[in-house]
Design a protein around this motif. Structure first.
Motif, PDB file in Angstrom:
ATOM      1  N   GLY A 146      -3.413   5.715   0.923  1.00  0.00           N
ATOM      2  CA  GLY A 146      -2.661   5.089   1.900  1.00  0.00           C
ATOM      3  C   GLY A 146      -2.550   6.109   2.999  1.00  0.00           C
ATOM      4  O   GLY A 146      -1.793   5.769   4.144  1.00  0.00           O
ATOM      5  N   LYS A 147      -3.394   7.005   3.378  1.00  0.00           N
ATOM      6  CA  LYS A 147      -3.415   7.974   4.419  1.00  0.00           C
ATOM      7  C   LYS A 147      -3.477   7.240   5.809  1.00  0.00           C
ATOM      8  O   LYS A 147      -2.743   7.299   6.814  1.00  0.00           O
ATOM      9  CB  LYS A 147      -4.150   9.363   4.192  1.00  0.00           C
ATOM     10  N   SER A 148      -4.496   6.689   5.843  1.00  0.00           N
ATOM     11  CA  SER A 148      -4.930   5.766   7.144  1.00  0.00           C
ATOM     12  C   SER A 148      -3.949   4.739   7.373  1.00  0.00           C
ATOM     13  O   SER A 148      -3.585   4.667   8.778  1.00  0.00           O
ATOM     14  CB  SER A 148      -6.675   5.402   7.105  1.00  0.00           C
ATOM     15  N   THR A 149      -3.558   4.163   6.289  1.00  0.00           N
ATOM     16  CA  THR A 149      -2.549   3.113   6.592  1.00  0.00           C
ATOM     17  C   THR A 149      -1.304   3.698   7.191  1.00  0.00           C
ATOM     18  O   THR A 149      -0.813   3.110   8.211  1.00  0.00           O
ATOM     19  CB  THR A 149      -2.128   2.572   5.234  1.00  0.00           C
ATOM     20  N   HIS A 176      -9.165  16.054   3.894  1.00  0.00           N
ATOM     21  CA  HIS A 176      -9.604  15.986   2.645  1.00  0.00           C
ATOM     22  C   HIS A 176      -9.866  17.469   2.310  1.00  0.00           C
ATOM     23  O   HIS A 176     -10.034  17.918   1.075  1.00  0.00           O
ATOM     24  CB  HIS A 176     -11.058  15.272   2.397  1.00  0.00           C
ATOM     25  N   ILE A 233       0.868  -1.192  -0.007  1.00  0.00           N
ATOM     26  CA  ILE A 233      -0.063   0.099  -0.191  1.00  0.00           C
ATOM     27  C   ILE A 233       0.904   1.248   0.178  1.00  0.00           C
ATOM     28  O   ILE A 233       0.617   2.159  -0.564  1.00  0.00           O
ATOM     29  CB  ILE A 233      -0.873   0.335   1.131  1.00  0.00           C
ATOM     30  N   ASN A 288      -8.938   9.401  -1.821  1.00  0.00           N
ATOM     31  CA  ASN A 288      -9.392   8.052  -1.275  1.00  0.00           C
ATOM     32  C   ASN A 288      -8.319   6.925  -1.445  1.00  0.00           C
ATOM     33  O   ASN A 288      -8.196   6.640  -2.774  1.00  0.00           O
ATOM     34  CB  ASN A 288     -10.911   7.656  -1.599  1.00  0.00           C
ATOM     35  N   GLY A 289      -8.113   6.156  -0.705  1.00  0.00           N
ATOM     36  CA  GLY A 289      -7.515   4.885  -0.872  1.00  0.00           C
ATOM     37  C   GLY A 289      -5.900   5.031  -1.265  1.00  0.00           C
ATOM     38  O   GLY A 289      -5.136   4.119  -1.679  1.00  0.00           O
TER      39      GLY A 289
HETATM   40  N1  LIG Z   1      -6.598  -4.191   6.409  1.00  0.00           N
HETATM   41  C1  LIG Z   1      -6.688  -4.187   5.325  1.00  0.00           C
HETATM   42  N2  LIG Z   1      -6.938  -5.087   4.199  1.00  0.00           N
HETATM   43  C2  LIG Z   1      -6.985  -4.933   3.054  1.00  0.00           C
HETATM   44  N3  LIG Z   1      -6.758  -3.941   2.384  1.00  0.00           N
HETATM   45  C3  LIG Z   1      -6.557  -2.956   3.067  1.00  0.00           C
HETATM   46  C4  LIG Z   1      -6.569  -2.674   4.678  1.00  0.00           C
HETATM   47  N4  LIG Z   1      -6.091  -1.630   4.858  1.00  0.00           N
HETATM   48  C5  LIG Z   1      -6.165  -0.731   3.794  1.00  0.00           C
HETATM   49  N5  LIG Z   1      -6.313  -1.385   2.880  1.00  0.00           N
HETATM   50  C6  LIG Z   1      -6.396  -0.997   1.400  1.00  0.00           C
HETATM   51  O1  LIG Z   1      -5.328   0.159   1.413  1.00  0.00           O
HETATM   52  C7  LIG Z   1      -5.388   1.151   0.637  1.00  0.00           C
HETATM   53  C8  LIG Z   1      -5.398   2.375   1.458  1.00  0.00           C
HETATM   54  O2  LIG Z   1      -6.190   2.440   2.474  1.00  0.00           O
HETATM   55  P1  LIG Z   1      -6.334   3.745   3.294  1.00  0.00           P
HETATM   56  O3  LIG Z   1      -7.270   3.455   4.384  1.00  0.00           O
HETATM   57  O4  LIG Z   1      -5.003   4.015   3.966  1.00  0.00           O
HETATM   58  O5  LIG Z   1      -6.690   4.942   2.368  1.00  0.00           O
HETATM   59  P2  LIG Z   1      -6.869   6.376   2.855  1.00  0.00           P
HETATM   60  O6  LIG Z   1      -6.010   7.087   2.107  1.00  0.00           O
HETATM   61  O7  LIG Z   1      -7.029   6.820   4.282  1.00  0.00           O
HETATM   62  O8  LIG Z   1      -8.305   6.486   2.227  1.00  0.00           O
HETATM   63  P3  LIG Z   1      -9.537   7.729   2.625  1.00  0.00           P
HETATM   64  O9  LIG Z   1      -9.284   9.099   2.051  1.00  0.00           O
HETATM   65  O10 LIG Z   1     -10.844   6.969   1.908  1.00  0.00           O
HETATM   66  O11 LIG Z   1      -9.574   7.619   4.242  1.00  0.00           O
HETATM   67  C9  LIG Z   1      -6.974   0.851   0.326  1.00  0.00           C
HETATM   68  O12 LIG Z   1      -7.012   0.509  -1.171  1.00  0.00           O
HETATM   69  C10 LIG Z   1      -7.390  -0.133   1.069  1.00  0.00           C
HETATM   70  O13 LIG Z   1      -8.544  -0.791   0.629  1.00  0.00           O
END
Ligand SMILES: Nc1ncnc2c1ncn2[C@@H]1O[C@H](COP(=O)(O)OP(=O)(O)OP(=O)(O)O)[C@@H](O)[C@H]1O
Ligand SMILES: [Mg+2]
Lengths: 262, 431
Positions: free
Chosen positions: A43-46, A207, A20, A40-41
């Motif tokens: 990787g910020k929350s990751t 956002h 990710i 979205n998606g």
């Molecule tokens: N536990 C997990 N299992 C499978 N895929 C995951 C998991 N955690 C995150 N992902 C995937 O990793 C990618 C990044 O997710 P993340 O939540 O970090 O995005 P984000 O930037 O925070 O998005 P948003 O703005 O929607 O919150 C996404 O495609 C998500 O589906």
């Protein structure tokens, strides 16, 4: 220059076998506020959960130093006691566990870790009162089980209330503004601003540029497809608000063809 | 299918048949009929549908000869005092199924309230107990038949019409050796209100085979806390029968903590319209404990309400069983029955078998049931740790929260505190 509070170098992270984050670099000096934006998606929350120590994520490459220590080697609770705090994008409900009971346990765990005496009930309640006022959270909510039956906005407010109680050194806010009404946003930003100090660093994922009017960042980064694709000052947020993210994609394609997955 | 007849026979031979010249004739007859019923029903095996998950084979390897009378002499008040709930009220103590007046304290009862040993009632007012032996064959409950045949003494609680006694009456059944057959009879007259705490405890390896009956007359209210904290090398079987008349209310909290193999059966009949029963149960297993809860709630009349709320927390290699059935008879319209069973498995080796069932023969009813089993929520654990709680504390907090919901709604603060401390202490020993 002061030693960085947080130093992320070439961080690669996989979850469930899929990478990710593809090499994130970020340095936070104490006293700074860094905003992270991105589609979205991306990787910020990751990134935020990796910093907090969530075990679903595998670090395949890179390093994270926090106050000079290897952050990734620490258990989540040790990170917390050392001053790392993550306000979750989606705070969960925990039936049967009272907010204040848990918070007192958390606070005292950190105090013990620092070699300080546990906070007596009176002093604790005094602190609760004071911080509840700061973020204008209803006292009735605090005696309920954690987030149980809270509205979306109340949950976010509760996260910031906990932040003000635990007084972290590195505070990471994951979309704390989503779901807040305008008044709540102002109050919560006020709470965060009250916590700003030269000893404390903030990473604020959002956002919306609107939040950054209240919590004015020193730097704005764009996380795009698992990398920090662009960094700038506050103006960058304004530009993103106007133009969206496509121009960043084009820019990456121009400077680094082949790096974007289709 | 039953255990081989020789198994049953050998098992039964350990208990000399009881027939006494002093006893009323009907009782001697009833004991004989009950003993024959046990012999013909046979020891249950896992081939019996109702015992599919509970194998009592280890019970057959334990010597169960009746405890000598002298065994009680060694038991002192100081050992028993901590077993009671810290609330004022009468206390009766039975050692190995025999009344121990020396350790009991039954004084200052309000008018219309009787708290006596069964033996005394049998001597002075035997007629009062005849109803307790009308269904002495106990079909479907072989161990209850055995209790009727073999009980030596027990507790008798009776409240006259309109008598209200707010203090809980505590009954402690303490066992040390052999087999004991405690029997408790609770009779609440019209609009009476009674509260009872029945505690099962002991030391060493023994077999406690208990029977408790609650009869609630029109508009009566009975609360029972059934606390099974037997020794962990003991065997426990218990039947709780409730018979309710119109608009009566029965509330039971059942806590199962002890026993190597422990099974409690609930046989609840709402025989009058508008009756209400509330069964809340918590079973906490560890080691190799086997804890079985077997429930039948029978709605025979309209407008009845029943609740079954059972939770299990199974750790290590323990095994939990929940089998709950609601029967709604034809004509029992407007029945409102809910049944819920949730289980928390704290180890990979722990097992739970859960079977909620509905048998509905009326059309205008509201019935629901549900069962879950699972581990502690990983996201909740992470949340608590990310705020600074140790993994151990986080697990303990979540486990306690899960278990605490069963006893958390009890209004009496000191009773609730007592039950909560039992739960906390048990969950703390491991974590
Ligand atoms: N536990 C997990 N299992 C499978 N895929 C995951 C998991 N955690 C995150 N992902 C995937 O990793 C990618 C990044 O997710 P993340 O939540 O970090 O995005 P984000 O930037 O925070 O998005 P948003 O703005 O929607 O919150 C996404 O495609 C998500 O589906
Ligand atoms: Mg996110």
């Amino acid at each position: 220059m002061a030693a960085p509070l947080l130093e992320i170098k070439d961080l690669h992270v996989s979850v469930a076998g899929t990478e990710i984050l593809h090499g994130v670099n970020l340095t936070v000096i104490a006293g700074e506020v860094h905003a992270i934006m991105g589609p979205n998606g991306s990787g910020k929350s990751t990134l935020t959960k990796v910093l907090a120590g969530h075990e679903a994520y595998t670090i395949t490459k890179g390093s994270v130093k926090y106050q000079g220590k290897d952050l990734l080697a620490l258990e989540p609770e040790i990170r917390a006691r050392e001053g790392v705090f993550l306000a979750f994008q989606y705070p969960i409900e925990i039936p049967g566990v009272s907010n204040t009971y848990f918070l007192r346990a958390a606070l005292n765990a950190a105090r013990k870790h620092r070699g300080e005496k546990e906070l007596e009930a009176d002093a604790f309640l005094e602190l609760v009162k004071q911080r509840a006022k700061l973020v204008e959270i209803d006292a009735a909510l605090l005696n309920r089980p954690i987030n149980e039956g809270f509205s979306g906005g109340e949950k976010k407010r509760n996260e910031i209330f906990q932040l003000t109680m635990l007084e972290p050194t590195l505070a990471i806010l994951d979309e704390t503004d989503s779901g807040l009404d305008i008044d709540a946003l102002r109050v919560i930003a006020g709470g965060v601003n009250a916590m700003r100090s030269i000893k404390r660093g903030f990473i604020v994922v959002t956002h919306y540029q609107r939040l950054l009017d209240y919590i004015v960042p020193d730097f704005v980064h764009v996380l795009f497809d698992g990398r920090i694709a662009k960094s700038g000052k506050k103006d960058l947020a304004l530009e993103l608000e106007k133009k969206g993210y496509s121009w960043i994609e084009e820019e990456i394609a121009r400077t680094n063809p082949g790096s974007i997955k289709v | 299918m039953t255990a081989t007849a020789t198994d049953t026979e050998a098992f039964l031979e350990q208990f000399p048949a009881i027939a006494s010249g002093n006893a009323p004739l009907w009782l001697n007859k009833a004991r004989k009929a009950a003993r024959d019923s046990f012999a013909s029903q046979g020891l249950p095996t896992i081939h019996d549908e109702e015992w599919r998950h509970t194998n009592i084979a280890p019970l057959l390897k334990t010597s169960l000869a009746p405890a000598p009378i002298s065994a009680a002499a060694a038991i002192q008040d100081a050992r028993l005092a901590p077993l009671f709930a810290p609330v004022d009220g009468p206390r009766m103590v039975f050692i190995n199924g025999r009344y121990a007046p020396r350790l009991s304290k039954v004084t200052a009862l309000p008018a219309g309230v009787q708290v006596k040993a069964l033996s005394e009632i049998l001597l002075k007012h035997p007629g009062k107990l005849e109803h307790s032996f009308t269904d002495v064959l106990c079909l479907g409950h072989p161990f209850a038949a055995l209790n009727a045949a073999q009980f030596e003494d027990g507790a008798y609680i009776e409240l006259d019409a309109k008598a209200v006694f707010e203090q809980p009456i505590q009954i402690l059944h303490y066992a040390t050796v052999g087999a004991s057959f405690p029997r408790t009879v609770i009779v609440a007259g019209e609009s009476a209100r009674a509260r009872v705490i029945e505690i099962f405890a002991g030391e060493g390896a023994y077999f406690c085979n208990a029977s408790t009956e609650i009869g609630a007359d029109k508009n009566a209210s009975v609360e029972l806390s059934r606390i099974q904290r037997e020794s962990e090398t003991a065997f426990h079987t218990g039947l709780l029968q409730t018979r309710q008349a119109r608009d009566s209310r029965v509330a039971v909290q059942s806590l199962a903590l002890g026993g190597a193999i422990a099974r409690v059966e609930f046989d609840s009949r709402l025989n009058g319209p508008g009756a209400e029963i509330n069964l809340a149960g918590l079973y906490l297993g560890h080691g190799k404990q086997h804890l079985d809860q077997h429930i039948v709630v029978d709605h025979a009349q309209p407008r009845g309400t029943s609740r079954q709320f059972f939770r299990g927390v199974m750790d290590e290699k323990s095994r939990g069983v929940f089998s709950g059935k609601v029967i709604v008879r034809p004509g029992a319209q407007k029945t409102d029955a809910q049944q819920q069973n949730n289980n928390l498995l704290l180890s990979d080796d722990a097992v739970v078998d859960t079977k909620p069932q509905l048998e509905i023969y009326a059309d205008d009813v509201k019935c629901s049931h549900g069962a879950t089993s699972g581990k502690l929520d990983a996201e909740a654990l992470f949340f608590l740790r990310s705020r600074g709680l140790s993994a151990r504390d986080a697990r303990a907090l979540l486990t306690l929260a899960f278990a605490g919901e069963v006893v958390g709604s009890i209004k009496d603060e000191s009773l609730r505190g007592y039950l909560e401390s039992l739960v906390t202490n048990r969950l703390k020993t491991k974590n």
